[in-house]
Design a protein around this motif. Sequence first.
Motif, PDB file in Angstrom:
ATOM      1  N   ASP A  61     -25.194  -3.743 -26.010  1.00 21.24           N
ATOM      2  CA  ASP A  61     -25.342  -4.643 -24.839  1.00 21.24           C
ATOM      3  C   ASP A  61     -25.698  -3.965 -23.015  1.00 21.24           C
ATOM      4  OD1 ASP A  61     -23.862  -5.376 -26.752  1.00 21.24           O
ATOM      5  OD2 ASP A  61     -21.023  -4.684 -26.397  1.00 21.24           O
ATOM      6  N   ALA A  62     -25.433  -3.939 -23.059  1.00 25.60           N
ATOM      7  CA  ALA A  62     -26.093  -3.325 -21.499  1.00 25.60           C
ATOM      8  C   ALA A  62     -27.234  -3.457 -21.256  1.00 25.60           C
ATOM      9  CB  ALA A  62     -26.385  -2.071 -21.076  1.00 25.60           C
ATOM     10  N   ALA A  63     -28.045  -4.099 -20.102  1.00 23.88           N
ATOM     11  CA  ALA A  63     -29.511  -4.862 -19.602  1.00 23.88           C
ATOM     12  C   ALA A  63     -30.081  -3.067 -19.715  1.00 23.88           C
ATOM     13  CB  ALA A  63     -28.746  -5.205 -18.610  1.00 23.88           C
ATOM     14  N   PRO A  64     -32.017  -3.740 -19.764  1.00 25.52           N
ATOM     15  CA  PRO A  64     -32.753  -2.104 -20.454  1.00 25.52           C
ATOM     16  C   PRO A  64     -32.863  -2.041 -18.847  1.00 25.52           C
ATOM     17  CG  PRO A  64     -33.706  -3.724 -21.557  1.00 25.52           C
ATOM     18  CD  PRO A  64     -32.380  -4.363 -21.100  1.00 25.52           C
ATOM     19  N   PRO A  65     -33.159  -0.471 -18.616  1.00 27.88           N
ATOM     20  CA  PRO A  65     -32.620  -0.200 -16.605  1.00 27.88           C
ATOM     21  C   PRO A  65     -34.228  -0.080 -16.295  1.00 27.88           C
ATOM     22  CG  PRO A  65     -32.672   1.986 -18.468  1.00 27.88           C
ATOM     23  CD  PRO A  65     -32.396   0.499 -18.877  1.00 27.88           C
ATOM     24  N   GLY A  66     -35.410  -0.506 -17.282  1.00 30.77           N
ATOM     25  CA  GLY A  66     -35.858  -0.565 -15.732  1.00 30.77           C
ATOM     26  C   GLY A  66     -37.006   0.930 -15.296  1.00 30.77           C
ATOM     27  N   ARG A  67     -36.380   1.948 -16.381  1.00 31.37           N
ATOM     28  CA  ARG A  67     -37.209   3.133 -16.184  1.00 31.37           C
ATOM     29  C   ARG A  67     -36.295   4.126 -17.374  1.00 31.37           C
ATOM     30  NH1 ARG A  67     -34.998   7.290 -11.829  1.00 31.37           N
ATOM     31  NH2 ARG A  67     -35.722   7.854 -14.340  1.00 31.37           N
ATOM     32  N   PRO A  68     -37.222   5.339 -17.777  1.00 28.82           N
ATOM     33  CA  PRO A  68     -36.839   6.143 -19.069  1.00 28.82           C
ATOM     34  C   PRO A  68     -34.898   6.455 -18.577  1.00 28.82           C
ATOM     35  CG  PRO A  68     -38.688   6.406 -18.076  1.00 28.82           C
ATOM     36  CD  PRO A  68     -38.186   5.295 -17.374  1.00 28.82           C
ATOM     37  N   ARG A  69     -34.570   6.326 -19.774  1.00 29.60           N
ATOM     38  CA  ARG A  69     -32.522   6.879 -19.257  1.00 29.60           C
ATOM     39  C   ARG A  69     -32.516   8.308 -19.413  1.00 29.60           C
ATOM     40  NH1 ARG A  69     -33.285   2.499 -22.469  1.00 29.60           N
ATOM     41  NH2 ARG A  69     -31.445   0.970 -22.321  1.00 29.60           N
ATOM     42  N   TRP A  70     -31.597   8.597 -18.390  1.00 33.21           N
ATOM     43  CA  TRP A  70     -31.587  10.586 -18.576  1.00 33.21           C
ATOM     44  C   TRP A  70     -30.766  10.522 -20.049  1.00 33.21           C
ATOM     45  CZ3 TRP A  70     -26.282   9.674 -15.453  1.00 33.21           C
ATOM     46  CH2 TRP A  70     -25.435   9.063 -15.646  1.00 33.21           C
ATOM     47  N   PHE A  71     -31.387  12.009 -20.550  1.00 29.95           N
ATOM     48  CA  PHE A  71     -31.148  12.643 -21.607  1.00 29.95           C
ATOM     49  C   PHE A  71     -32.234  12.174 -22.358  1.00 29.95           C
ATOM     50  CE2 PHE A  71     -25.973  12.677 -19.520  1.00 29.95           C
ATOM     51  CZ  PHE A  71     -26.377  13.775 -18.877  1.00 29.95           C
ATOM     52  N   ASP A  72     -33.250  12.406 -21.710  1.00 27.87           N
ATOM     53  CA  ASP A  72     -34.331  11.083 -22.843  1.00 27.87           C
ATOM     54  C   ASP A  72     -33.665  10.955 -24.153  1.00 27.87           C
ATOM     55  OD1 ASP A  72     -36.787  11.468 -22.904  1.00 27.87           O
ATOM     56  OD2 ASP A  72     -37.345  13.389 -24.403  1.00 27.87           O
ATOM     57  N   LEU A  73     -33.027   9.302 -23.572  1.00 30.04           N
ATOM     58  CA  LEU A  73     -31.959   8.909 -24.990  1.00 30.04           C
ATOM     59  C   LEU A  73     -32.632   8.068 -25.170  1.00 30.04           C
ATOM     60  CD1 LEU A  73     -28.186   8.635 -22.721  1.00 30.04           C
ATOM     61  CD2 LEU A  73     -29.230   9.540 -25.396  1.00 30.04           C
ATOM     62  N   ASP A  74     -34.213   7.477 -24.589  1.00 26.60           N
ATOM     63  CA  ASP A  74     -34.471   6.724 -25.099  1.00 26.60           C
ATOM     64  C   ASP A  74     -36.063   6.965 -26.071  1.00 26.60           C
ATOM     65  OD1 ASP A  74     -34.320   4.237 -23.362  1.00 26.60           O
ATOM     66  OD2 ASP A  74     -35.315   5.537 -22.159  1.00 26.60           O
ATOM     67  N   ARG A  75     -36.053   8.507 -26.273  1.00 29.18           N
ATOM     68  CA  ARG A  75     -36.644   8.922 -27.755  1.00 29.18           C
ATOM     69  C   ARG A  75     -35.994   9.898 -28.368  1.00 29.18           C
ATOM     70  NH1 ARG A  75     -41.309  12.925 -26.611  1.00 29.18           N
ATOM     71  NH2 ARG A  75     -39.615  13.860 -25.516  1.00 29.18           N
ATOM     72  N   PHE A  76     -34.408   9.579 -28.672  1.00 30.20           N
ATOM     73  CA  PHE A  76     -33.745  10.062 -29.273  1.00 30.20           C
ATOM     74  C   PHE A  76     -34.158   9.775 -30.606  1.00 30.20           C
ATOM     75  CE2 PHE A  76     -29.625  11.378 -31.448  1.00 30.20           C
ATOM     76  CZ  PHE A  76     -29.428  12.466 -31.040  1.00 30.20           C
ATOM     77  N   ALA A  77     -33.530  11.022 -31.593  1.00 34.03           N
ATOM     78  CA  ALA A  77     -33.150   9.794 -32.906  1.00 34.03           C
ATOM     79  C   ALA A  77     -32.771  11.465 -33.843  1.00 34.03           C
ATOM     80  CB  ALA A  77     -34.871   9.767 -33.451  1.00 34.03           C
ATOM     81  N   GLY A  78     -32.458  10.903 -35.149  1.00 29.47           N
ATOM     82  CA  GLY A  78     -31.691  11.809 -35.818  1.00 29.47           C
ATOM     83  C   GLY A  78     -29.980  11.999 -35.562  1.00 29.47           C
ATOM     84  N   PRO A  79     -29.632  12.617 -36.123  1.00 30.83           N
ATOM     85  CA  PRO A  79     -28.410  12.475 -36.475  1.00 30.83           C
ATOM     86  C   PRO A  79     -27.385  13.391 -34.952  1.00 30.83           C
ATOM     87  CG  PRO A  79     -29.068  14.727 -37.267  1.00 30.83           C
ATOM     88  CD  PRO A  79     -30.261  13.929 -36.865  1.00 30.83           C
ATOM     89  N   PRO A  80     -26.385  13.230 -34.583  1.00 30.44           N
ATOM     90  CA  PRO A  80     -25.542  13.182 -33.025  1.00 30.44           C
ATOM     91  C   PRO A  80     -25.615  14.919 -32.951  1.00 30.44           C
ATOM     92  CG  PRO A  80     -23.912  11.881 -34.417  1.00 30.44           C
ATOM     93  CD  PRO A  80     -25.056  12.296 -35.110  1.00 30.44           C
ATOM     94  N   ARG A  81     -26.502  15.084 -31.481  1.00 36.29           N
ATOM     95  CA  ARG A  81     -26.421  17.190 -32.011  1.00 36.29           C
ATOM     96  C   ARG A  81     -26.283  16.280 -29.772  1.00 36.29           C
ATOM     97  NH1 ARG A  81     -30.911  14.654 -32.891  1.00 36.29           N
ATOM     98  NH2 ARG A  81     -32.939  15.245 -31.502  1.00 36.29           N
ATOM     99  N   LEU A  82     -25.627  17.932 -29.670  1.00 35.03           N
ATOM    100  CA  LEU A  82     -25.563  18.588 -28.345  1.00 35.03           C
ATOM    101  C   LEU A  82     -26.917  18.533 -27.698  1.00 35.03           C
ATOM    102  CD1 LEU A  82     -23.733  20.295 -25.936  1.00 35.03           C
ATOM    103  CD2 LEU A  82     -24.059  22.478 -27.240  1.00 35.03           C
ATOM    104  N   THR A  83     -27.341  18.281 -26.325  1.00 29.74           N
ATOM    105  CA  THR A  83     -28.718  17.979 -26.215  1.00 29.74           C
ATOM    106  C   THR A  83     -28.893  18.991 -25.029  1.00 29.74           C
ATOM    107  OG1 THR A  83     -28.311  16.167 -25.793  1.00 29.74           O
ATOM    108  CG2 THR A  83     -29.552  16.543 -27.676  1.00 29.74           C
ATOM    109  N   ASN A  84     -27.920  18.719 -23.890  1.00 29.68           N
ATOM    110  CA  ASN A  84     -27.731  18.547 -22.234  1.00 29.68           C
ATOM    111  C   ASN A  84     -26.439  19.355 -21.884  1.00 29.68           C
ATOM    112  OD1 ASN A  84     -29.369  16.118 -22.683  1.00 29.68           O
ATOM    113  ND2 ASN A  84     -30.839  17.440 -21.301  1.00 29.68           N
ATOM    114  N   TRP A  85     -26.962  20.308 -20.757  1.00 32.59           N
ATOM    115  CA  TRP A  85     -25.513  20.559 -19.864  1.00 32.59           C
ATOM    116  C   TRP A  85     -26.000  20.391 -18.616  1.00 32.59           C
ATOM    117  CZ3 TRP A  85     -25.536  25.445 -17.068  1.00 32.59           C
ATOM    118  CH2 TRP A  85     -26.553  26.302 -16.671  1.00 32.59           C
ATOM    119  N   ILE A  86     -24.878  19.948 -17.839  1.00 34.47           N
ATOM    120  CA  ILE A  86     -25.542  19.532 -16.471  1.00 34.47           C
ATOM    121  C   ILE A  86     -23.760  20.489 -15.448  1.00 34.47           C
ATOM    122  CG2 ILE A  86     -24.631  17.169 -15.174  1.00 34.47           C
ATOM    123  CD1 ILE A  86     -24.341  16.677 -19.133  1.00 34.47           C
TER     124      ILE A  86
END
Length: 205
Positions: A61-86
């Motif tokens: 429901d959000a407007a596109p940010p006009g830039r790549p999203r954090w955590f490489d979410l634009d390329r995310f595919a597959g089942p949910p998984r632990l991808t990053n630590w902060i």
Amino acid sequence: MLTLDHLAVSAATLEDGVAMVEDRLGVRLAPGGQHPAMGTHNRLMALAPGLYLEVIAIDPDAAPPGRPRWFDLDRFAGPPRLTNWIARCDDLSAALADAPAGCGQPMSLARADLRWQMAVPADGRLPFDGLFPALMAWQGTLHPAALLPETGCRLVGLELYHPQAEALRAALQGRLNDPLVAVHPGDRPELRALIDTPAGRRVLE
């Protein structure tokens, strides 16, 4: 010095990510919110004082940010998984000056009453295939973990597996001193979180 702040489970949809984590850990996640600057939304769970887990996904429901999203979410595919630590720090500019190339530039962000700066790579991809931590600095004293209900869950280990384990370990040397975080050789990049729950020890990966 860097401090482990939170873990990120990425998902194609927030509902899928929440269902996976709740099924694996046997606890309910708390509400999170929206990140308009990134076009994402999340749900949260406490892991210890000053430490939490977020499930994050693109907000349809959000407007596109006009830039790549954090955590490489634009390329995310597959089942949910632990991808990053902060990891948080007191001085984000100083931390970035001493960090590997590609960690990103600081962005000022907000969600409800929370304010923080976070380094977001221009292409959304963090060094070492996402296994180098995203760097951030909270503004003020408010922290999400203090606002979350107690779940009885505690992080007891964060294991990083990577083909370039020695280089990753060297990149963290002197920046992070946390017995919970361990780097191991692996055939492919992978994160595993060992979490003690009311029903026993579980693994998120």
